[in-house]
Design a protein around this motif. Structure first.
Motif, PDB file in Angstrom:
ATOM      1  N   ILE A  92      82.018  26.249  22.779  1.00 22.95           N
ATOM      2  CA  ILE A  92      81.981  23.999  21.866  1.00 22.95           C
ATOM      3  C   ILE A  92      80.500  23.976  21.684  1.00 22.95           C
ATOM      4  N   ASN A  93      80.457  23.425  20.872  1.00 30.24           N
ATOM      5  CA  ASN A  93      79.543  22.610  20.270  1.00 30.24           C
ATOM      6  C   ASN A  93      80.089  20.839  20.450  1.00 30.24           C
ATOM      7  N   ARG A  94      78.364  20.732  20.595  1.00 29.56           N
ATOM      8  CA  ARG A  94      78.179  19.222  20.330  1.00 29.56           C
ATOM      9  C   ARG A  94      77.388  18.865  19.502  1.00 29.56           C
ATOM     10  N   TYR A  95      78.610  17.342  18.735  1.00 31.22           N
ATOM     11  CA  TYR A  95      78.220  17.296  17.402  1.00 31.22           C
ATOM     12  C   TYR A  95      77.743  15.428  17.432  1.00 31.22           C
ATOM     13  N   SER A  96      76.272  15.307  17.035  1.00 29.57           N
ATOM     14  CA  SER A  96      76.221  13.948  16.899  1.00 29.57           C
ATOM     15  C   SER A  96      76.210  13.354  15.526  1.00 29.57           C
ATOM     16  N   LEU A  97      77.424  13.124  15.314  1.00 29.53           N
ATOM     17  CA  LEU A  97      77.865  12.825  14.290  1.00 29.53           C
ATOM     18  C   LEU A  97      78.388  11.151  13.398  1.00 29.53           C
ATOM     19  N   LYS A  98      77.385  10.563  12.435  1.00 31.11           N
ATOM     20  CA  LYS A  98      76.890   8.874  12.304  1.00 31.11           C
ATOM     21  C   LYS A  98      77.813   8.798  10.931  1.00 31.11           C
ATOM     22  N   HIS A 109      82.258  16.928  20.488  1.00 33.74           N
ATOM     23  CA  HIS A 109      82.702  18.715  21.081  1.00 33.74           C
ATOM     24  C   HIS A 109      84.292  18.866  20.775  1.00 33.74           C
ATOM     25  N   LEU A 110      83.386  20.232  19.715  1.00 31.97           N
ATOM     26  CA  LEU A 110      84.546  21.415  19.282  1.00 31.97           C
ATOM     27  C   LEU A 110      84.784  22.396  19.097  1.00 31.97           C
ATOM     28  N   ASN A 111      85.865  23.155  19.396  1.00 34.01           N
ATOM     29  CA  ASN A 111      85.315  24.557  19.349  1.00 34.01           C
ATOM     30  C   ASN A 111      86.000  25.432  18.161  1.00 34.01           C
ATOM     31  N   LYS A 112      85.987  26.418  18.472  1.00 29.42           N
ATOM     32  CA  LYS A 112      85.832  27.183  16.011  1.00 29.42           C
ATOM     33  C   LYS A 112      86.778  26.170  15.440  1.00 29.42           C
ATOM     34  N   GLN A 114      88.614  23.817  16.071  1.00 30.86           N
ATOM     35  CA  GLN A 114      88.445  22.418  15.115  1.00 30.86           C
ATOM     36  C   GLN A 114      87.267  22.007  13.902  1.00 30.86           C
ATOM     37  N   GLU A 115      86.270  22.459  14.413  1.00 31.49           N
ATOM     38  CA  GLU A 115      85.573  22.668  13.435  1.00 31.49           C
ATOM     39  C   GLU A 115      85.770  23.449  12.103  1.00 31.49           C
ATOM     40  N   SER A 116      86.650  23.868  11.564  1.00 31.07           N
ATOM     41  CA  SER A 116      87.168  24.391  10.217  1.00 31.07           C
ATOM     42  C   SER A 116      88.155  23.190   9.955  1.00 31.07           C
ATOM     43  N   ASN A 117      88.432  21.888  10.965  1.00 32.74           N
ATOM     44  CA  ASN A 117      88.796  21.053  10.630  1.00 32.74           C
ATOM     45  C   ASN A 117      88.844  19.892   9.275  1.00 32.74           C
ATOM     46  N   VAL A 118      88.394  19.630   8.638  1.00 27.39           N
ATOM     47  CA  VAL A 118      87.414  18.816   8.037  1.00 27.39           C
ATOM     48  C   VAL A 118      87.788  17.218   8.833  1.00 27.39           C
ATOM     49  N   ASN A 119      88.904  17.418   9.022  1.00 32.26           N
ATOM     50  CA  ASN A 119      89.369  16.237   9.720  1.00 32.26           C
ATOM     51  C   ASN A 119      88.413  15.869  10.938  1.00 32.26           C
ATOM     52  N   ASN A 120      87.689  16.444  11.435  1.00 35.75           N
ATOM     53  CA  ASN A 120      87.152  16.577  12.527  1.00 35.75           C
ATOM     54  C   ASN A 120      85.944  15.739  12.383  1.00 35.75           C
ATOM     55  N   PHE A 121      85.034  16.203  11.141  1.00 33.54           N
ATOM     56  CA  PHE A 121      84.121  14.914  10.300  1.00 33.54           C
ATOM     57  C   PHE A 121      84.634  13.997   9.701  1.00 33.54           C
TER      58      PHE A 121
END
Length: 195
Positions: A92-98, A109-112, A114-121
């Protein structure tokens, strides 16, 4: 003395043969035994300097056989930071998103997958794209930050029976309370010991 010398020489040769090999990729060595041969080997000119540099510890053991073999490695399995960590939550990676439109910082906190899903960004409405300010591995963040919270950090490998059970049973992440918890006062209710 000659037999001792030959024993140390043969051990040094076999160690070089087995451990100086790209296929084995040895990160560290622990020399253990009940006699003084381990110390002689570690200080011998016959012992390959590449292996001497990888000696993590020289340990006296109290037992022979399998118990003697397990004695020096049990603490390493439990407490080393050099071990392979296997957990379902470790990837899992921890992202700080603005959110550039509101200036709000969102932590995810996203796994691989979830990272490929653009909706999480995107923000919760899905209208604004979130800019990645920082990305760090969940475990790396633990390793960098745990001291700030007065904790100690231990990595557990799944290479032992206990470690494998821990990884399966707790998902690989667990904690031990620092102070004793009075179970009788949970939820504001007082329980007596007979319940």
């Amino acid at each position: 003395m000659e037999k001792r010398h030959n024993y140390v020489r043969k051990t040094a040769e076999l160690a070089t043969q087995f451990y100086i090999n790209p296929a084995t990729n040895v990160a560290g060595l622990i020399l253990a035994g009940s006699a003084d041969f381990k110390t002689e080997l570690s200080q011998s000119d016959m012992f390959d300097p590449r292996l001497q540099a990888k000696i993590l510890n020289v340990v006296d053991v109290s037992y022979g056989g399998e118990n003697g073999f397990n004695q020096p490695i049990e603490p390493v399995i439990r407490y080393t930071f050099q071990c392979e960590v296997y957990t379902r939550e470790a990837d899992i990676n921890r992202y700080s998103l603005k959110n550039n439109s509101t200036g709000e910082i969102v932590i995810k906190h996203l796994n691989k997958e979830q990272e490929s899903n653009v909706n999480n960004f995107r923000d919760s409405n899905g209208s604004a794209e979130l800019e990645v300010q920082d990305k760090i591995s969940f475990l790396e963040r633990f390793a960098n930050e745990y001291r700030k919270f007065g904790c100690s950090l231990e990595f557990v490998t799944n290479k032992s029976q206990e470690g494998s059970q821990f990884c399966r049973g707790f998902g690989g992440i667990g904690g031990i309370l620092r102070y004793q918890l009075d179970m009788r006062t949970l939820d504001g209710e007082v329980y007596d010991d007979s319940e």
